[in-house]
Design a protein around this motif. Structure first.
Motif, PDB file in Angstrom:
ATOM      1  N   GLY A 292       0.814  -1.339  -0.137  1.00 59.22           N
ATOM      2  CA  GLY A 292      -0.039  -0.305   0.081  1.00 59.22           C
ATOM      3  C   GLY A 292       1.166   1.096   0.078  1.00 59.22           C
ATOM      4  N   PRO A 293       0.260   2.044   0.355  1.00 55.40           N
ATOM      5  CA  PRO A 293       1.046   3.476   1.370  1.00 55.40           C
ATOM      6  C   PRO A 293       2.486   3.072   1.294  1.00 55.40           C
ATOM      7  CG  PRO A 293      -0.218   3.484   2.326  1.00 55.40           C
ATOM      8  CD  PRO A 293      -0.992   2.366   1.380  1.00 55.40           C
ATOM      9  N   VAL A 294       3.136   3.864   0.803  1.00 54.36           N
ATOM     10  CA  VAL A 294       4.872   3.135   1.250  1.00 54.36           C
ATOM     11  C   VAL A 294       5.536   5.064   1.676  1.00 54.36           C
ATOM     12  CG1 VAL A 294       6.560   1.711   1.203  1.00 54.36           C
ATOM     13  CG2 VAL A 294       4.197   1.590  -0.200  1.00 54.36           C
ATOM     14  N   ALA A 295       5.110   5.646   2.197  1.00 54.23           N
ATOM     15  CA  ALA A 295       5.960   6.896   2.823  1.00 54.23           C
ATOM     16  C   ALA A 295       6.906   6.158   3.878  1.00 54.23           C
ATOM     17  CB  ALA A 295       4.805   7.888   3.361  1.00 54.23           C
TER      18      ALA A 295
ATOM     19  N   GLN B   5      -9.996  -4.382   4.807  1.00 53.93           N
ATOM     20  CA  GLN B   5      -9.435  -2.912   5.706  1.00 53.93           C
ATOM     21  C   GLN B   5     -10.539  -2.315   5.551  1.00 53.93           C
ATOM     22  OE1 GLN B   5      -7.433  -2.029   1.833  1.00 53.93           O
ATOM     23  NE2 GLN B   5      -6.331  -1.666   2.263  1.00 53.93           N
ATOM     24  N   ALA B 117       7.008  -7.003   0.399  1.00 55.63           N
ATOM     25  CA  ALA B 117       5.880  -7.458   0.875  1.00 55.63           C
ATOM     26  C   ALA B 117       5.179  -5.357   0.776  1.00 55.63           C
ATOM     27  CB  ALA B 117       5.101  -7.654   1.571  1.00 55.63           C
ATOM     28  N   ARG B 118       6.218  -5.109   1.355  1.00 59.49           N
ATOM     29  CA  ARG B 118       5.759  -3.242   2.087  1.00 59.49           C
ATOM     30  C   ARG B 118       6.527  -2.537   1.135  1.00 59.49           C
ATOM     31  NH1 ARG B 118       3.701   0.147   2.956  1.00 59.49           N
ATOM     32  NH2 ARG B 118       3.723   1.452   5.359  1.00 59.49           N
ATOM     33  N   LEU B 119       7.548  -2.681   0.347  1.00 59.52           N
ATOM     34  CA  LEU B 119       8.214  -1.645   0.285  1.00 59.52           C
ATOM     35  C   LEU B 119       8.020  -1.597  -1.249  1.00 59.52           C
ATOM     36  CD1 LEU B 119      11.729  -1.409   1.721  1.00 59.52           C
ATOM     37  CD2 LEU B 119       9.271   0.428   2.542  1.00 59.52           C
ATOM     38  N   ARG B 120       8.249  -0.322  -2.021  1.00 59.29           N
ATOM     39  CA  ARG B 120       8.317  -0.441  -3.628  1.00 59.29           C
ATOM     40  C   ARG B 120       9.393   0.078  -4.853  1.00 59.29           C
ATOM     41  NH1 ARG B 120       4.418   4.152  -5.192  1.00 59.29           N
ATOM     42  NH2 ARG B 120       2.696   2.302  -4.691  1.00 59.29           N
ATOM     43  N   TRP B 187      -2.607  -2.154   6.262  1.00 55.73           N
ATOM     44  CA  TRP B 187      -1.219  -1.015   6.408  1.00 55.73           C
ATOM     45  C   TRP B 187      -1.556   0.259   7.460  1.00 55.73           C
ATOM     46  CZ3 TRP B 187       2.839  -4.071   6.174  1.00 55.73           C
ATOM     47  CH2 TRP B 187       2.617  -4.862   5.538  1.00 55.73           C
ATOM     48  N   GLU B 191       0.486   2.649   9.462  1.00 51.34           N
ATOM     49  CA  GLU B 191       0.826   4.016   9.733  1.00 51.34           C
ATOM     50  C   GLU B 191       0.507   4.913  10.446  1.00 51.34           C
ATOM     51  OE1 GLU B 191       1.422   5.499   6.685  1.00 51.34           O
ATOM     52  OE2 GLU B 191       2.498   3.458   6.239  1.00 51.34           O
ATOM     53  N   LYS B 194       3.229   5.011  13.542  1.00 50.16           N
ATOM     54  CA  LYS B 194       4.372   5.916  12.802  1.00 50.16           C
ATOM     55  C   LYS B 194       3.896   7.591  12.957  1.00 50.16           C
ATOM     56  CE  LYS B 194       6.329   5.265   8.898  1.00 50.16           C
ATOM     57  NZ  LYS B 194       5.076   3.933   7.841  1.00 50.16           N
ATOM     58  N   ARG B 200       9.993   3.294  11.735  1.00 46.45           N
ATOM     59  CA  ARG B 200       9.052   2.326  10.677  1.00 46.45           C
ATOM     60  C   ARG B 200       9.854   0.321  11.648  1.00 46.45           C
ATOM     61  NH1 ARG B 200       7.662   1.129   5.574  1.00 46.45           N
ATOM     62  NH2 ARG B 200       9.226   3.081   4.309  1.00 46.45           N
TER      63      ARG B 200
END
Lengths: 296, 299, 419
Positions: A292-295, B5, B117-120, B187, B191, B194, B200
């Protein structure tokens, strides 16, 4: 967009480094050496594989006089892969559903599901070989004199039974863990909304366990395509149960034809890769979209 | 939004969960459940039962097919642990090798799975492909190059010659399994953590990991069993009881003559190596369940 | 900030990995079997009698002690392990115990040291057995036991054992009347099948290769008659159908349970079948005899467990002395009395005290006079696989006997072309 630039590189690099380094050293290096070796053949004494032969080994495997045996083993392997994986998935998912309900003694039933899979293959293969003897306990129970390791279809069934028995728990374990990750509130919400049991299974459970199930199926297929232990111990490859791995093993290790054996292994690798490619595409796409959103 | 979600997003709608009147579950439901359980138990346990029964039979009765042994003896276990086989040493080796392999593989796979899985990042498909490609090569082709490499390094008959290959064989499956579990987590919680000031890494450790506990423990069990059952590499890399695991030790059991299979000892060994695994998994089971309830889903 | 966090995580993992690696970089303790410089690699001997022989050596040679290293029980796994070690030029094993059929392969690849100068008294051993250890005229491995199958028969049903195949087949009606299987050997698809096929061919007057090993001669009318004895057995029913799954132990079980009238097997069955207990119904009811052949007594395949010295051993001289010691007549006698191993020494078969205690000794001694070995080849494993595949198919009725022989002949020629 500054975030995107910062992401690319350092965090994921460091996270992936240990794993990729280990894989490169312990698996990558032997693979490269094996593929390299497949271009050579043994010297006349047979002491080392250092006579360059180009693609001769591959030609021999695919079109030579013994190619018949190779393609046979490919067919056998494909047959086992399809039958065992389908059977395992069906039984495994059923087992997971049965274990998911709360009932007394559930922990013990769950633990017993793992027993088949926890027994080392060496022991379970010997156990099944013994149970499948003409005067063994399986024949005693079913009351017929089936020559399990003495004829074609019984031998294949023996391997399918022994393999499925051992690996269905593996699938059920993964599916169960995924099912238990679904919080009860989801089901409650659906029930309040009026969904029937069937709808709940179909629209909630199965889609949510799909990732775990897909992983399980992928690796089971990869394992099934490289099946070696069971046919080696249970039937010794007789009666049409010689898989590609067994065939490659016989050529390379038993007969010292390392170049040819490496070529067979590489061909196996290509076959398995082609099969796995489709899975990875689906899985990879899913992972990419689910991040998902990856800040940072 | 995925259903998950949706479910974990607090809504303003008042969700009424009425305390419904207790519907008595019909008898046939109980029966069905009992039959299902019986089927599971017989399917899973009959061969194991046969193994246990065979391990308790004396040598001259071992080919008896009756379901309940008439003579019960512990002689097979005595032979197993006695000076002929010294099985305890093999058990020790297996625990060390499989334990180390599991711990390290789990740590390494968790990091990699989080990234996947998490980072692009670019070339994610490539990494995934490389990782799974390592599972596609037949194990026997890897044996000879590894054996020669480890011989030159002087690692033969030492634990690392088996721990490292075990880790590497387990990594692809571990990475994929954990990625699948991680990618299913909501996620928003990370968030939220954080936003509350956590890094993280802290967010991952305190919020996501507990939620992923079923997946993590499942992966740990899978890796442990795979390392525990590994035979091919271990048989080449170990020479004697200084480092050989149970699978190799079992392959060395010999009967009274070269033509006789030592069934009794093999079955006794099978029982001994399975029971601790079951115990470990039973213990893990609690964690899998408590992991769920300890997670932050109660919003 | 986030980057530093990850760096720290990576560093922590690296530290963990290094610690774990340091812990792993060692091995545990072993039960003390008295280490020594000579490593003898062979199958495990649970009785401890081989260890006693090692103890005697260690007492006499404190500076060149020997310790035993167990190999896996399955002989193809032993072969694989030994090959791996030789290929890697490893000095782990000094002395190895091997099947006689591996001699050509190991010797031709330079993996074994010639033993001609070790002073082994070859002329005192049966030539058929000793020749299994020779390659190109040099001695590479020495036998410490000779194997030979013989015929077990139910003397309460058949007072005189058959000496020819036709007599055996005629006796089968007695088996039928008693609802028993008639005859079985080893017919599963493994090395034992090659042994049985080899014996059948030789017992019919045929042979697989020419005496100098250069020509393939298996496609002959005599060999065909030998193979037909086996295939007809399955077709006509004097070999029970279940026998297609028999290795040595299954045949022994069947005979002990009274399900078989004639059994071709090794000496280990004797003691087991004759000791009264719940697992045998034939104690005191059977006799032994040399195996029958086409027109007279049969010819049996012999082989044995051989000892060789690795070329990569660091103690070759001591290893050679050890081999001479282990294969001596005194130790052969010890192995016979303690483990029932048939010896390769001719003299022991003439010892009446021994032949009285071990009735099968005289039978084996008779057979060893004219026994044959399995075909010699540097690629023996490939050769055996060819034989197994085709004979097994013929026994199942999937190939005609003639077709199987032609196939074997053709494939052996290609395998041998790699000689």
């Amino acid at each position: 967009m500054a975030t995107a630039r910062r992401i690319r590189g350092t965090p994921s690099f460091w996270l992936l480094l240990p794993g990729l380094a280990l894989l490169a050293a312990v698996i990558g290096y032997p693979i490269v050496r094996a593929i390299w070796l497949s271009l050579f053949t043994e010297n006349s004494r047979g002491t080392s594989t250092d006579v360059f032969a180009g693609f001769d080994n591959y030609r021999r495997a695919l079109f030579g006089t013994a190619a018949h045996d190779f393609w046979n083993s490919v067919g056998v392997t494909a047959f086992f892969a399809v039958t065992t994986v389908i059977t395992e998935v069906v039984i495994g998912v059923l087992l997971a559903f049965m274990m998911h309900r709360a009932f007394r003694g559930r922990a013990l039933v769950r633990a017993s599901i793992l027993v088949p899979w926890a027994i080392p293959t060496a022991v379970s293969a010997v156990l099944w070989q013994w149970m499948f003897q003409p005067d063994g306990v399986v024949n005693a129970i079913i009351g017929r004199q089936v020559l399990w390791t003495g004829s074609d279809w019984p031998s294949r069934f023996a391997i399918i039974i022994a393999d499925t028995w051992k690996t269905a728990p593996f699938i059920s374990l993964l599916v169960l863990a995924a099912m238990q990750s679904i919080p009860d509130e989801v089901y409650e919400a659906a029930r309040v909304d009026g969904a029937s049991i069937w709808q709940r299974v179909w629209q909630i459970t199965l889609p949510l366990v799909k990732p775990a199930l897909a992983v399980a199926v992928l690796f089971r297929v990869l394992d099934a395509l490289r099946m070696y232990d069971l046919p080696a111990i249970l039937t010794r490859g007789a009666n049409g149960t010689t898989t590609v791995s067994l065939f490659a093993y016989q050529q390379a290790i038993d007969q010292g034809k390392f170049g040819y054996g490496s070529a067979l292994s590489t061909l196996t690798f290509i076959l398995v890769f082609l099969v796995g490619f489709g899975f990875v595409r689906i899985l990879g796409a899913r992972l990419a979209e689910a991040a998902g959103p990856v800040a940072p | 939004m995925t259903i998950l979600q949706q479910a974990t997003t607090p809504t303003t709608r008042a969700v009424v969960t009425p305390r419904r009147r207790r519907r008595r579950t019909p008898v046939w439901r109980h029966l069905l459940l009992a039959v299902q359980i019986a089927v599971i138990l017989v399917y899973c346990l009959f061969p194991f039962y046969w193994m246990v029964v065979s391990s308790l039979r004396p040598a001259n009765d071992i080919f008896n097919n009756s379901l309940v042994p008439s003579h019960v003896t512990l002689v097979n276990f005595e032979v197993l642990f006695g000076s002929q086989n010294n099985f305890a040493y093999a058990l020790r080796n297996s625990v060390i090798i499989a334990g180390l392999a599991t711990l390290i593989a789990l740590a390494v796979a968790t990091l990699a799975a989080y990234a996947l899985a998490r980072l692009r990042f670019r070339r994610k498909q490539l990494v995934l492909g490389l990782v799974v490609a390592c599972s596609m090569f037949p194990g026997i082709a890897l044996l000879t190059p590894l054996f020669q490499l480890f011989t030159q390094l002087g690692w033969i008959n030492q634990y690392q010659a088996m721990v490292l290959p075990d880790i590497s064989f387990a990594l692809p499956l571990g990475i994929y399994t954990l990625s699948a579990f991680f990618s299913d987590l909501p996620w928003e919680l990370e968030e939220a953590a954080k936003v509350d000031g956590a890094t993280r890494a802290q967010a991952f450790r305190k919020v996501m990991l507990p939620l992923a506990a079923p997946g993590v423990f499942t992966t740990a069990v899978i890796i442990f069993v795979a390392a525990w059952n590994e035979f091919l590499i271990a048989s080449a890399m170990s020479i004697d009881l200084a480092s050989e695991p149970v699978t190799v030790a079992i392959a060395k059991f010999a009967g009274a003559s070269e033509f006789q299979q030592p069934y009794g000892t093999q079955m006794a060994a099978g029982v001994i190596v399975t029971v601790p695994l079951i115990a470990v998994v039973l213990a893990m089971q609690r964690r899998i369940i408590t992991g769920l309830t300890a997670g932050g889903l109660k919003s | 900030m986030a980057v530093k966090g990850h760096r720290r995580a990576a560093a922590a993992v690296a530290a963990l990995a290094l610690t774990a690696a340091a812990l792993a970089a060692c091995s545990g303790s072993t039960p003390d079997k008295g280490g020594g410089e000579l490593a003898i690699a062979g199958y495990k001997d649970p009785s401890g009698n081989i260890q006693q022989i090692l103890d005697a050596w260690n007492k006499a040679h404190p500076k060149a002690k020997a310790h035993y290293v167990d190999l896996p029980a399955a002989s193809d796994q032993q072969h694989q392990l030994l090959s791996q070690n030789f290929l890697a030029k490893s000095s782990t094993y000094d002395v190895i115990i091997a099947d006689d059929t591996w001699t050509d392969e190991f010797a031709s690849k330079g993996w074994l040291t010639p033993l001609d100068s070790a002073g082994i008294p070859e002329d005192q051993m049966f030539p058929s057995v000793v020749n299994g250890g020779k390659y190109n005229g040099k001695l590479y491995t020495v036998p410490f036991t000779a194997s030979a199958e013989f015929l077990y028969y139910r003397k309460d049903l058949v007072p005189h054992p058959p000496t020819t195949w036709s007599q055996l087949i005629a006796d089968c009606k007695i088996a039928k009347a008693n609802h028993m299987g008639c005859y079985a050997g080893q017919f599963a698809k493994y090395e034992g099948l090659t042994v049985n096929f080899n014996s059948a061919v030789a017992s019919a007057g045929g042979r697989m290769m020419s005496p100098d090993g250069s020509k393939v001669e298996v496609n002959s009318p005599q060999a065909l008659r030998g193979l037909k004895f086996l295939t007809n057995g399955f077709r006509q029913g004097y070999i029970p159908k279940a026998a297609i799954t028999y290795q040595e132990q299954q045949g022994q079980q069947a005979f002990q349970q009274g399900k078989l009238m004639f059994l071709m097997n090794y000496s280990f069955v004797y003691q087991l079948a004759n000791t009264p207990g719940p697992d045998t119904k034939v104690a005191g009811k059977f006799g032994i005899a040399p195996i029958p052949g086409l027109s007279g007594p049969g010819v049996v395949t012999t082989g044995g467990h051989m000892m060789g010295v690795s070329s990569y051993s660091k103690h070759r001289a001591d290893a050679q002395a050890f081999v001479k010691f282990f294969t001596s007549e005194a130790n052969a006698r010890q192995l016979l009395t303690k483990l029932g191993y048939a010896p390769a020494w001719k003299t022991l078969y003439a010892d009446t005290s021994l032949t009285k205690r071990y009735p099968y000794l005289s039978v084996i001694g008779q057979e060893l006079q004219h026994a044959v070995v399995r075909p010699r080849s540097k690629n023996y494993v490939a050769l055996s696989l060819v034989i197994q595949n085709n004979v097994y198919a013929a026994l199942q009725g999937q190939k005609s006997p003639q077709g199987a022989l032609s196939k074997i002949s053709a494939q052996l020629k290609t395998t041998n072309a790699g000689k």
